[in-house]
Design a protein around this motif. Sequence first.
Motif, PDB file in Angstrom:
ATOM      1  N   THR A 194      -0.032   0.713   4.242  1.00  0.00           N
ATOM      2  CA  THR A 194      -1.283   1.349   3.835  1.00  0.00           C
ATOM      3  C   THR A 194      -1.285   1.591   2.328  1.00  0.00           C
ATOM      4  N   ASP A 195      -2.385   2.177   1.857  1.00  0.00           N
ATOM      5  CA  ASP A 195      -2.465   2.477   0.430  1.00  0.00           C
ATOM      6  C   ASP A 195      -1.509   3.589   0.019  1.00  0.00           C
ATOM      7  N   LYS A 196      -0.827   4.191   1.007  1.00  0.00           N
ATOM      8  CA  LYS A 196       0.195   5.207   0.713  1.00  0.00           C
ATOM      9  C   LYS A 196       1.567   4.568   0.477  1.00  0.00           C
ATOM     10  N   SER A 197       1.684   3.257   0.731  1.00  0.00           N
ATOM     11  CA  SER A 197       2.958   2.571   0.524  1.00  0.00           C
ATOM     12  C   SER A 197       3.358   2.650  -0.942  1.00  0.00           C
ATOM     13  N   ASN A 198       4.652   2.855  -1.216  1.00  0.00           N
ATOM     14  CA  ASN A 198       5.095   2.988  -2.608  1.00  0.00           C
ATOM     15  C   ASN A 198       6.297   2.112  -2.960  1.00  0.00           C
ATOM     16  N   LEU A 223       3.525  -4.087  -0.352  1.00  0.00           N
ATOM     17  CA  LEU A 223       3.090  -5.071   0.647  1.00  0.00           C
ATOM     18  C   LEU A 223       1.606  -4.879   0.972  1.00  0.00           C
ATOM     19  N   TYR A 224       1.124  -3.653   0.896  1.00  0.00           N
ATOM     20  CA  TYR A 224      -0.294  -3.395   1.141  1.00  0.00           C
ATOM     21  C   TYR A 224      -1.144  -4.046   0.048  1.00  0.00           C
ATOM     22  N   GLU A 225      -0.760  -3.852  -1.213  1.00  0.00           N
ATOM     23  CA  GLU A 225      -1.506  -4.447  -2.325  1.00  0.00           C
ATOM     24  C   GLU A 225      -1.481  -5.972  -2.243  1.00  0.00           C
ATOM     25  N   PHE A 226      -0.331  -6.510  -1.886  1.00  0.00           N
ATOM     26  CA  PHE A 226      -0.196  -7.960  -1.734  1.00  0.00           C
ATOM     27  C   PHE A 226      -1.141  -8.469  -0.649  1.00  0.00           C
TER      28      PHE A 226
END
Length: 231
Positions: free
Chosen positions: A151-155, A182-185
Amino acid sequence: MKRLYILILILLFYSFIFSEGENNYIVYKVDFKKENVKFFWLNSDGLPFEKIDNLLKLKPNKFQFIMNGGIYDNDFTPEGLYIENGKELSPINKENGVGNFYEKPNGIFYFYKNKPYIVTTDKFKANNKINYAIQSGPMLITNGVLNPSFTDKSNSRYIRNGVCLTKNNNLIFIVSNEAVTLYEFSIYAKSIHNCYNLLYMDGNLSRAYKYNEINAPQKRPFVTMIGVESK
């Protein structure tokens, strides 16, 4: 008038984000009328190629694109299924474990009768007419649906690479130039390239070569590699 102004601002914002995204990724779209895709691991002496430069020496000026293949084991062998030139060199891995490879669902990128496919591992069916196959994971997009684990919370940020198939079966290789989650990708691949299935290959060590371009130096040896050759 105010609504129109707000809409223009939103469009400009997303245009900026997407243009920044384009600059942050190396993208290669395969033209099967002019090109073939092949996988590489061991040379004629049974030793790993390891470096892009070693593969380039094999066929000078033939490769249009090269990138690292899927995730590998501690003994520098493919973590799961690997088929090259119709020969299975590493068996399918359906075990549970820790790390990206074992994040469910993982998947397999393969060529059957020279046509590309990406499926989840549980949907894969072995066949002696499979030319090439690489198992990796996780699947970041499956049949148009983003993997909900990210999710967009992934860091967690690393340089990443993956293999994309659109609904029209266009094959696209994507490698980030900068560290991304991985979310942004996944969001980039889906929103910009309409990826219907996207399989993660690896991170951190990921690098790519594009013919006639300035390419980032390879810092670590690869196990398997995916190459696009001109016919």
